[in-house]
Each structure stands twice: as C-alpha cells, then as structure tokens.
Scaffold this motif. Structure first.
Motif, PDB file in Angstrom:
ATOM      1  N   LEU A  47      30.197  -5.755  -0.891  1.00  0.00           N
ATOM      2  CA  LEU A  47      29.223  -6.842  -0.798  1.00  0.00           C
ATOM      3  C   LEU A  47      27.848  -6.207  -0.660  1.00  0.00           C
ATOM      4  O   LEU A  47      27.694  -5.187   0.028  1.00  0.00           O
ATOM      5  CB  LEU A  47      29.529  -7.702   0.431  1.00  0.00           C
ATOM      6  CG  LEU A  47      28.571  -8.861   0.734  1.00  0.00           C
ATOM      7  CD1 LEU A  47      29.358 -10.035   1.289  1.00  0.00           C
ATOM      8  CD2 LEU A  47      27.505  -8.481   1.737  1.00  0.00           C
ATOM      9  N   CYS A  48      26.865  -6.790  -1.320  1.00  0.00           N
ATOM     10  CA  CYS A  48      25.504  -6.244  -1.291  1.00  0.00           C
ATOM     11  C   CYS A  48      24.608  -7.427  -1.600  1.00  0.00           C
ATOM     12  O   CYS A  48      24.576  -7.911  -2.731  1.00  0.00           O
ATOM     13  CB  CYS A  48      25.440  -5.157  -2.369  1.00  0.00           C
ATOM     14  SG  CYS A  48      23.836  -4.485  -2.627  1.00  0.00           S
ATOM     15  N   GLU A  49      23.906  -7.921  -0.598  1.00  0.00           N
ATOM     16  CA  GLU A  49      23.293  -9.240  -0.750  1.00  0.00           C
ATOM     17  C   GLU A  49      21.976  -9.337   0.015  1.00  0.00           C
ATOM     18  O   GLU A  49      21.832  -8.747   1.075  1.00  0.00           O
ATOM     19  CB  GLU A  49      24.283 -10.236  -0.125  1.00  0.00           C
ATOM     20  CG  GLU A  49      24.264 -11.607  -0.719  1.00  0.00           C
ATOM     21  CD  GLU A  49      25.385 -12.456  -0.106  1.00  0.00           C
ATOM     22  OE1 GLU A  49      26.549 -12.293  -0.514  1.00  0.00           O
ATOM     23  OE2 GLU A  49      25.075 -13.245   0.799  1.00  0.00           O
ATOM     24  N   GLU A  50      21.070 -10.117  -0.536  1.00  0.00           N
ATOM     25  CA  GLU A  50      19.852 -10.445   0.221  1.00  0.00           C
ATOM     26  C   GLU A  50      19.792 -11.963   0.355  1.00  0.00           C
ATOM     27  O   GLU A  50      20.014 -12.675  -0.620  1.00  0.00           O
ATOM     28  CB  GLU A  50      18.606  -9.929  -0.499  1.00  0.00           C
ATOM     29  CG  GLU A  50      17.343 -10.196   0.284  1.00  0.00           C
ATOM     30  CD  GLU A  50      16.172  -9.341  -0.184  1.00  0.00           C
ATOM     31  OE1 GLU A  50      16.154  -8.126   0.071  1.00  0.00           O
ATOM     32  OE2 GLU A  50      15.276  -9.902  -0.829  1.00  0.00           O
ATOM     33  N   THR A  51      19.507 -12.427   1.556  1.00  0.00           N
ATOM     34  CA  THR A  51      19.531 -13.869   1.760  1.00  0.00           C
ATOM     35  C   THR A  51      18.426 -14.299   2.715  1.00  0.00           C
ATOM     36  O   THR A  51      17.999 -13.524   3.567  1.00  0.00           O
ATOM     37  CB  THR A  51      20.933 -14.280   2.307  1.00  0.00           C
ATOM     38  OG1 THR A  51      20.935 -15.665   2.538  1.00  0.00           O
ATOM     39  CG2 THR A  51      21.283 -13.593   3.595  1.00  0.00           C
ATOM     40  N   ILE A  52      17.961 -15.538   2.541  1.00  0.00           N
ATOM     41  CA  ILE A  52      16.951 -16.102   3.445  1.00  0.00           C
ATOM     42  C   ILE A  52      17.613 -17.244   4.191  1.00  0.00           C
ATOM     43  O   ILE A  52      18.312 -18.060   3.583  1.00  0.00           O
ATOM     44  CB  ILE A  52      15.723 -16.592   2.659  1.00  0.00           C
ATOM     45  CG1 ILE A  52      15.006 -15.372   2.059  1.00  0.00           C
ATOM     46  CG2 ILE A  52      14.771 -17.388   3.560  1.00  0.00           C
ATOM     47  CD1 ILE A  52      13.815 -15.684   1.197  1.00  0.00           C
ATOM     48  N   PHE A  53      17.434 -17.275   5.493  1.00  0.00           N
ATOM     49  CA  PHE A  53      18.102 -18.341   6.256  1.00  0.00           C
ATOM     50  C   PHE A  53      17.224 -18.818   7.413  1.00  0.00           C
ATOM     51  O   PHE A  53      16.300 -18.127   7.845  1.00  0.00           O
ATOM     52  CB  PHE A  53      19.473 -17.871   6.767  1.00  0.00           C
ATOM     53  CG  PHE A  53      19.406 -16.708   7.711  1.00  0.00           C
ATOM     54  CD1 PHE A  53      19.353 -15.409   7.248  1.00  0.00           C
ATOM     55  CD2 PHE A  53      19.387 -16.911   9.088  1.00  0.00           C
ATOM     56  CE1 PHE A  53      19.287 -14.328   8.119  1.00  0.00           C
ATOM     57  CE2 PHE A  53      19.313 -15.839   9.974  1.00  0.00           C
ATOM     58  CZ  PHE A  53      19.267 -14.552   9.485  1.00  0.00           C
ATOM     59  N   ASP A  54      17.562 -20.024   7.899  1.00  0.00           N
ATOM     60  CA  ASP A  54      16.853 -20.599   9.045  1.00  0.00           C
ATOM     61  C   ASP A  54      17.487 -20.100  10.331  1.00  0.00           C
ATOM     62  O   ASP A  54      18.691 -19.855  10.389  1.00  0.00           O
ATOM     63  CB  ASP A  54      16.958 -22.135   9.015  1.00  0.00           C
ATOM     64  CG  ASP A  54      16.247 -22.707   7.796  1.00  0.00           C
ATOM     65  OD1 ASP A  54      15.199 -22.162   7.415  1.00  0.00           O
ATOM     66  OD2 ASP A  54      16.764 -23.692   7.219  1.00  0.00           O
ATOM     67  N   CYS A  55      16.661 -19.968  11.359  1.00  0.00           N
ATOM     68  CA  CYS A  55      17.151 -19.468  12.641  1.00  0.00           C
ATOM     69  C   CYS A  55      16.375 -20.175  13.748  1.00  0.00           C
ATOM     70  O   CYS A  55      15.211 -20.542  13.543  1.00  0.00           O
ATOM     71  CB  CYS A  55      16.886 -17.958  12.695  1.00  0.00           C
ATOM     72  SG  CYS A  55      17.354 -17.156  14.220  1.00  0.00           S
ATOM     73  N   ASP A  56      17.000 -20.393  14.882  1.00  0.00           N
ATOM     74  CA  ASP A  56      16.212 -20.981  15.985  1.00  0.00           C
ATOM     75  C   ASP A  56      16.422 -20.199  17.281  1.00  0.00           C
ATOM     76  O   ASP A  56      16.392 -20.758  18.369  1.00  0.00           O
ATOM     77  CB  ASP A  56      16.504 -22.477  16.170  1.00  0.00           C
ATOM     78  CG  ASP A  56      17.918 -22.727  16.622  1.00  0.00           C
ATOM     79  OD1 ASP A  56      18.686 -21.743  16.698  1.00  0.00           O
ATOM     80  OD2 ASP A  56      18.244 -23.891  16.916  1.00  0.00           O
ATOM     81  N   SER A  57      16.616 -18.860  17.143  1.00  0.00           N
ATOM     82  CA  SER A  57      16.761 -18.045  18.352  1.00  0.00           C
ATOM     83  C   SER A  57      15.507 -18.213  19.198  1.00  0.00           C
ATOM     84  O   SER A  57      14.400 -18.293  18.668  1.00  0.00           O
ATOM     85  CB  SER A  57      16.990 -16.567  17.995  1.00  0.00           C
ATOM     86  OG  SER A  57      15.898 -16.069  17.283  1.00  0.00           O
ATOM     87  N   GLY A  58      15.694 -18.319  20.483  1.00  0.00           N
ATOM     88  CA  GLY A  58      14.564 -18.531  21.384  1.00  0.00           C
ATOM     89  C   GLY A  58      14.093 -19.974  21.373  1.00  0.00           C
ATOM     90  O   GLY A  58      13.049 -20.299  21.932  1.00  0.00           O
ATOM     91  N   GLY A  59      14.851 -20.862  20.693  1.00  0.00           N
ATOM     92  CA  GLY A  59      14.511 -22.284  20.668  1.00  0.00           C
ATOM     93  C   GLY A  59      13.345 -22.618  19.738  1.00  0.00           C
ATOM     94  O   GLY A  59      12.825 -23.723  19.779  1.00  0.00           O
ATOM     95  N   MET A  60      12.933 -21.642  18.910  1.00  0.00           N
ATOM     96  CA  MET A  60      11.802 -21.894  18.007  1.00  0.00           C
ATOM     97  C   MET A  60      12.269 -21.702  16.563  1.00  0.00           C
ATOM     98  O   MET A  60      12.651 -20.589  16.183  1.00  0.00           O
ATOM     99  CB  MET A  60      10.670 -20.914  18.310  1.00  0.00           C
ATOM    100  CG  MET A  60      10.012 -21.188  19.644  1.00  0.00           C
ATOM    101  SD  MET A  60       8.973 -19.817  20.166  1.00  0.00           S
ATOM    102  CE  MET A  60      10.164 -18.647  20.805  1.00  0.00           C
ATOM    103  N   PRO A  61      12.250 -22.772  15.761  1.00  0.00           N
ATOM    104  CA  PRO A  61      12.735 -22.647  14.385  1.00  0.00           C
ATOM    105  C   PRO A  61      11.886 -21.654  13.575  1.00  0.00           C
ATOM    106  O   PRO A  61      10.662 -21.696  13.648  1.00  0.00           O
ATOM    107  CB  PRO A  61      12.601 -24.068  13.814  1.00  0.00           C
ATOM    108  CG  PRO A  61      12.386 -24.949  14.992  1.00  0.00           C
ATOM    109  CD  PRO A  61      11.779 -24.128  16.067  1.00  0.00           C
ATOM    110  N   HIS A  62      12.540 -20.785  12.843  1.00  0.00           N
ATOM    111  CA  HIS A  62      11.830 -19.840  11.976  1.00  0.00           C
ATOM    112  C   HIS A  62      12.799 -19.377  10.887  1.00  0.00           C
ATOM    113  O   HIS A  62      13.949 -19.810  10.864  1.00  0.00           O
ATOM    114  CB  HIS A  62      11.301 -18.639  12.781  1.00  0.00           C
ATOM    115  CG  HIS A  62      12.323 -17.947  13.627  1.00  0.00           C
ATOM    116  ND1 HIS A  62      12.687 -18.381  14.877  1.00  0.00           N
ATOM    117  CD2 HIS A  62      13.089 -16.855  13.395  1.00  0.00           C
ATOM    118  CE1 HIS A  62      13.601 -17.580  15.391  1.00  0.00           C
ATOM    119  NE2 HIS A  62      13.866 -16.650  14.516  1.00  0.00           N
TER     120      HIS A  62
END
Ligand code: SAM
Length: 271
Positions: free
Chosen positions: A243-258
C-alpha cells in the motif's frame, strides 16, 4: 550528536530563543552555544547546572536520563482514551497481509495509549511497544491486563533508541512527524534493517500542503511536516509496496476541527 546537544537545542527552540539570546542569558558566547548544539563540546557539571536552572529542568533531563516527553503525557492522564477506541485501518491490513499463523514479532513505535498494541496481542502477535509518554504506557498496560494479553511496553525516546531485535512487523502511525528531517534516513534505515525478510513496515506521517493550515495542536518545536512522497522514497530495491497512498482527511483532535494530509505505506521486505 549527543542527547545533551539535542536537548539544549530543542529547549532553546521551544522557548523561541536564538543562540545569541541563550548565550547572553547564560553569559557564554554564541559560539559556545553553537558548539554545544553541534556536539563539539561537552559542558562541565557546573555549566550543566547553570543550563538546567535557567530552563527549570534537571541535569538528568539534559543528559537524557529522563525522557523528553510530548503534549500527550498530560492528555493521556485524562479519563478515557484520547484517540478513541477505533482501530486504525492500517492495523487491520497487518492482520490481512501477515496473519500470525506462526509466531510473529511486532514492534509498535509511539504506541500512545496502547490500543493498537493490545489489538495485535489479542490477535496473536508477540508485541513490543514503546512511547515517550509514561501515562500512555500505563493505560496500555491496564488495557492489556484487562484483555488478558501480554505486551512488552517500555518508555523510550525513539530519537535516542537503537533497535536490537528483528521484527516481522514494524508499525507506527501518526508518530514520524516527531522525527526531524535530519534524523529520518537513520531511523528508517534501522526499521528496514531490523525487519525480517517477508516482514512489513507499516508507517504513516503528516505531509505539508500549502492549502492546509497547520493543525491547532501541532507541537511546533517537536513536529516537522514531511514532503509528499518522502516516506515512499525510503523504500526501494528489495521492498515491495502493499500500500502506498496519500490522503486528506478531517480531524478534530483537541476539539478543534482541522485537516491533515497524510502519506502512508505498507512495505514488504522481499530479500
Ligand atoms: C499523535 S500520537 C499517536 C499515538 C498512536 N500511535 C496512535 O496512532 O494512536 C503521537 C505519539 O508519538 C509519541 N512520541 C512523540 N515523540 C516521540 C519520541 N521521540 N519517542 C517516542 N514516542 C514519541 C507521543 O508521545 C504520542 O503518543
């Protein structure tokens, strides 16, 4: 470079000081500070005491006898699991690609609160897992006990740890951004060299993108973005990508969406 060089440079950068500013505060020349950071001179006990007092840390810490920890030390002390309870897709892929039909040794680097490590142990792998955050390891040990499995958890700074044993799987998610660019080749070479033939390196890391803001909980003096494809470039010749992949995803670590951009690989050692 010695642990001392590394730590004095990291402490200075964390406080956003130039070498000149630190030199003035400690009443040394800028050249002396530069030489400490390059490992060209080792400080005397008196100088160590002076530096430790200035930064409000111990001389043991400066010499590497106490671990350098991350923001997660505090976060893992809170109730519940900071990273939730979902098992990473890469961990499931390990099970599919290299099932433990014979005894397999797996090393998790930067295991956080130990959920993936315990997941692997429950599924029959012989698991060793380390992190710099003692509070995460304590949670991992409890989790393993509750699951009735053994994981060899230990605390170490991955930037100052030499692998001794070989592993069928070296697994590390969301950790390599803590490795400064200059230390990457050496670390990944040690991962490659300590992987058995047929074994896997399962890794991911955050990649810089001009159109994605730096995450709000990014630890500026400790975390460093990778470049697109950089991780892939460490695996050539006798390695095959499962597997060899680049991906963009949403995250809310620390309670702040980014958002994050992440490169990930599962590479198999062929010879
Ligand atoms: C973003 S968390 C990811 C934790 C876990 N791998 C996961 O995916 O849930 C990064 C982890 O790397 C650990 N870490 C960062 N720098 C480290 C270092 N120099 N040595 C060992 N662990 C480190 C942190 O303490 C933290 O647990």
């Amino acid at each position: 470079m010695s642990v001392f060089s590394d730590r004095v440079a990291r402490l200075r950068k964390e406080r956003k000081l130039t070498q000149m500013e630190l030199a003035e505060a400690l009443e040394f020349s800028r050249q002396t500070v530069s030489n400490w950071e390059k490992g060209k001179i080792e400080p005397s006990v008196g100088v160590l005491l002076k530096i430790a007092e200035y930064f409000g840390i111990t001389t043991d810490f400066l010499l590497g006898n106490e671990a350098y920890t991350t923001q997660y030390e505090g976060k893992y002390k809170q109730e519940g699991f900071y990273w939730g309870s979902k098992i990473n897709r890469l961990a499931r892929e390990v099970l599919r690609l290299i099932p433990p039909e014979r005894p397999l040794r797996l090393l998790e680097v930067g295991c956080g609160e130990g959920q993936a490590a315990v997941f692997f142990a429950r599924n029959g792998y012989h698991v060793t897992a380390f992190d710099i955050a003692a509070s995460g390891l304590a949670k991992g040990r409890k989790l393993a006990k509750a699951a009735g499995v053994h994981v060899d958890f230990f605390q170490v700074d991955l930037l100052h740890h030499d692998l001794v044993n070989d592993y069928d799987v070296i697994y590390s998610t969301d950790v390599l951004e803590y490795v400064p660019p200059k230390k990457r080749e050496q670390l990944l070479r040690s991962f490659r060299d300590h992987t058995t033939v047929g074994g896997l390196n399962v890794l991911d890391t955050f990649v810089e993108k001009s159109f994605i803001d730096v995450a709000p909980d990014w630890e500026h003096s400790k975390e460093f973005y990778w470049q697109t494809g950089e991780l892939f470039s460490h695996y050539r010749e006798n390695w095959k990508f499962e597997l060899c992949e680049e991906t963009i995803f949403d995250c809310d670590s620390g309670g702040m969406p980014h958002q994050h951009c992440m490169d990930m690989i599962i590479a198999r050692r062929m010879t």
